[in-house]
Design a protein around this motif. Structure first.
Motif, PDB file in Angstrom:
ATOM      1  N   MET A 112      38.568  11.933  39.038  1.00 47.18           N
ATOM      2  CA  MET A 112      37.645  10.867  38.688  1.00 47.18           C
ATOM      3  C   MET A 112      37.270  10.930  37.215  1.00 47.18           C
ATOM      4  SD  MET A 112      34.946  10.663  41.843  1.00 47.18           S
ATOM      5  CE  MET A 112      33.950   9.493  40.914  1.00 47.18           C
TER       6      MET A 112
ATOM      7  N   ALA B 234      34.941   8.705  33.857  1.00 50.01           N
ATOM      8  CA  ALA B 234      33.772   7.865  33.613  1.00 50.01           C
ATOM      9  C   ALA B 234      34.077   6.409  33.950  1.00 50.01           C
ATOM     10  CB  ALA B 234      33.325   7.990  32.156  1.00 50.01           C
TER      11      ALA B 234
ATOM     12  N   ASP C 294      35.996   5.402  36.323  1.00 53.18           N
ATOM     13  CA  ASP C 294      35.927   5.284  37.785  1.00 53.18           C
ATOM     14  C   ASP C 294      34.479   5.153  38.246  1.00 53.18           C
ATOM     15  OD1 ASP C 294      38.713   5.523  38.177  1.00 53.18           O
ATOM     16  OD2 ASP C 294      38.570   7.685  37.915  1.00 53.18           O
ATOM     17  N   GLU C 295      33.576   5.884  37.582  1.00 58.77           N
ATOM     18  CA  GLU C 295      32.162   5.754  37.929  1.00 58.77           C
ATOM     19  C   GLU C 295      31.654   4.348  37.618  1.00 58.77           C
ATOM     20  OE1 GLU C 295      29.474   9.493  38.303  1.00 58.77           O
ATOM     21  OE2 GLU C 295      29.990   9.203  36.186  1.00 58.77           O
ATOM     22  N   ASP C 296      32.172   3.757  36.541  1.00 59.65           N
ATOM     23  CA  ASP C 296      31.805   2.370  36.229  1.00 59.65           C
ATOM     24  C   ASP C 296      32.204   1.443  37.372  1.00 59.65           C
ATOM     25  OD1 ASP C 296      30.711   2.980  33.793  1.00 59.65           O
ATOM     26  OD2 ASP C 296      32.504   2.489  32.630  1.00 59.65           O
TER      27      ASP C 296
ATOM     28  N   THR D 293      29.929   1.920  40.453  1.00 58.86           N
ATOM     29  CA  THR D 293      28.538   1.478  40.294  1.00 58.86           C
ATOM     30  C   THR D 293      28.436   0.017  39.873  1.00 58.86           C
ATOM     31  OG1 THR D 293      28.537   2.323  38.006  1.00 58.86           O
ATOM     32  CG2 THR D 293      27.698   3.786  39.736  1.00 58.86           C
TER      33      THR D 293
ATOM     34  N   ARG E 227      36.366  12.549  46.184  1.00 58.52           N
ATOM     35  CA  ARG E 227      34.925  12.818  46.176  1.00 58.52           C
ATOM     36  C   ARG E 227      34.658  14.300  45.900  1.00 58.52           C
ATOM     37  NH1 ARG E 227      30.026  15.395  47.168  1.00 58.52           N
ATOM     38  NH2 ARG E 227      28.391  13.827  47.343  1.00 58.52           N
TER      39      ARG E 227
ATOM     40  N   GLY F 133      35.377  15.176  42.299  1.00 59.64           N
ATOM     41  CA  GLY F 133      34.491  14.459  41.390  1.00 59.64           C
ATOM     42  C   GLY F 133      33.051  14.913  41.441  1.00 59.64           C
ATOM     43  N   TYR F 134      32.509  15.078  42.648  1.00 56.50           N
ATOM     44  CA  TYR F 134      31.092  15.391  42.803  1.00 56.50           C
ATOM     45  C   TYR F 134      30.818  16.704  43.515  1.00 56.50           C
ATOM     46  CZ  TYR F 134      30.258  10.529  41.461  1.00 56.50           C
ATOM     47  OH  TYR F 134      30.223   9.343  40.788  1.00 56.50           O
TER      48      TYR F 134
ATOM     49  N   TRP G 254      28.017   7.861  45.785  1.00 55.26           N
ATOM     50  CA  TRP G 254      26.882   7.568  44.924  1.00 55.26           C
ATOM     51  C   TRP G 254      25.766   8.585  45.217  1.00 55.26           C
ATOM     52  CZ3 TRP G 254      29.653   4.006  47.700  1.00 55.26           C
ATOM     53  CH2 TRP G 254      30.387   3.071  46.956  1.00 55.26           C
TER      54      TRP G 254
ATOM     55  N   ARG H 247      22.356   7.887  43.577  1.00 62.96           N
ATOM     56  CA  ARG H 247      21.832   6.520  43.594  1.00 62.96           C
ATOM     57  C   ARG H 247      20.591   6.437  44.458  1.00 62.96           C
ATOM     58  NH1 ARG H 247      25.102   1.184  45.402  1.00 62.96           N
ATOM     59  NH2 ARG H 247      24.676   2.025  47.444  1.00 62.96           N
TER      60      ARG H 247
END
Length: 278
Positions: free
Chosen positions: A60, A62, A64-66, A69, A111, A114-115, A275, A278
């Motif tokens: 992942m 930045a 991909d985060e765009d 979100t 996932r 990435g996180y 997320w 979030r």
């Protein structure tokens, strides 16, 4: 003397070990290989994943985060699909044609890298309705789908197309596996609050997956059969569909902090899966 001066004079040769200037544009995002539950066995011969047991994806970024979100993509319900398309190196693969089990494996792997592989989900107790957090370990999902154990009931007539005989009606039906496009349509139905939609989800899924009844491929005949399918046949079809579907399974023990209700639960692919903040 002059000859020595010429030999040792002001011209200084460049060092072969001089460091090269760093160019950030040369940076390439790392990749990982995802083990596909289907092992590529249930894709047609013209599919890019036919007989492929792994798929290479990017870590992942930045960007991909765009995507994940983006309020526009979230409202349209296509953020995950855009994200998947972006991280796959092989752009010839159509997300809609991915088998759901393979899609789930890709999402879990992405996932995790990435996180992090510890996913904390908040779940509602089915007994007292209080919320309790459960931490799922995404590192080693269990592969499911026991087609080999059901060969006496299920015949794969071609890659991704299966044939079974119903126990009560004795009808022979051909069916395929759930893919990304089917999942999208069924998810939209779940989000639809119209009366009666929830009650028809199972039959709607059957109508999409069954390809023929007694050799008849007409959709009207298929839908008529599904609407009148005896429960014995319905339960048999669900069992065969589960056995033929390669997927991943991640389970943890849910213990309600309020009433101590205990139950083994599957990892929920909820809104906070990608997320976490979030």
């Amino acid at each position: 003397m002059s000859r020595n001066k010429n030999r040792l004079g002001g011209h200084k040769p460049e060092s072969a070990d001089a460091p090269q200037q760093f160019n950030p544009l040369n940076f390439v995002a790392p990749t990982e290989f995802v083990e596909l539950p289907s092992k590529g066995l249930h894709y047609p011969e013209d599919h890019p994943l036919h007989m492929k047991d792994t798929l290479e994806i990017k870590y992942m970024t930045a960007k991909d985060e765009d995507i994940l979100t983006s309020q526009t993509l979230l409202r349209k319900g296509i953020a995950l699909e855009r994200f998947l398309q972006n991280i796959m190196l092989d752009k010839s693969i159509n997300i809609d044609t991915l088998l759901v089990g393979d899609k789930n494996a890709i999402l879990v792997s992405a996932r995790g890298s990435g996180y992090g592989y510890d996913y904390e989900a908040v779940m509602q107790c089915p007994q007292c309705s209080k919320e309790t957090s459960v931490t799922f370990d995404l590192r080693n999902p269990t592969m499911t789908g026991d087609l080999e154990g059901k060969r006496e009931l299920i015949n794969e007539v071609s890659p991704g197309l299966f044939s079974i005989e119903m126990p009560l009606t004795k009808f022979t039906i051909n069916f395929r596996l759930l893919n990304g496009a089917d999942e999208m349509i069924l998810t939209e139905a779940i989000m639809d609050l119209k009366e009666g939609v929830e009650e028809s989800l199972l039959t709607n899924q059957f109508k999409r997956l069954i390809q023929s009844v007694e050799g008849h491929e007409d959709q009207e005949i298929i839908e008529q059969y599904v609407d009148n399918m005896p429960v014995i046949d319905s339960r048999h079809f669900k069992m065969c569909l589960k056995a033929a579907t390669p997927n991943i399974e991640i389970k943890e023990q849910f213990v309600c902090r309020n009433c101590s209700y205990t139950q083994e639960v599957d990892v929920p692919f909820g809104t906070d899966f990608f997320w976490p903040d979030r």
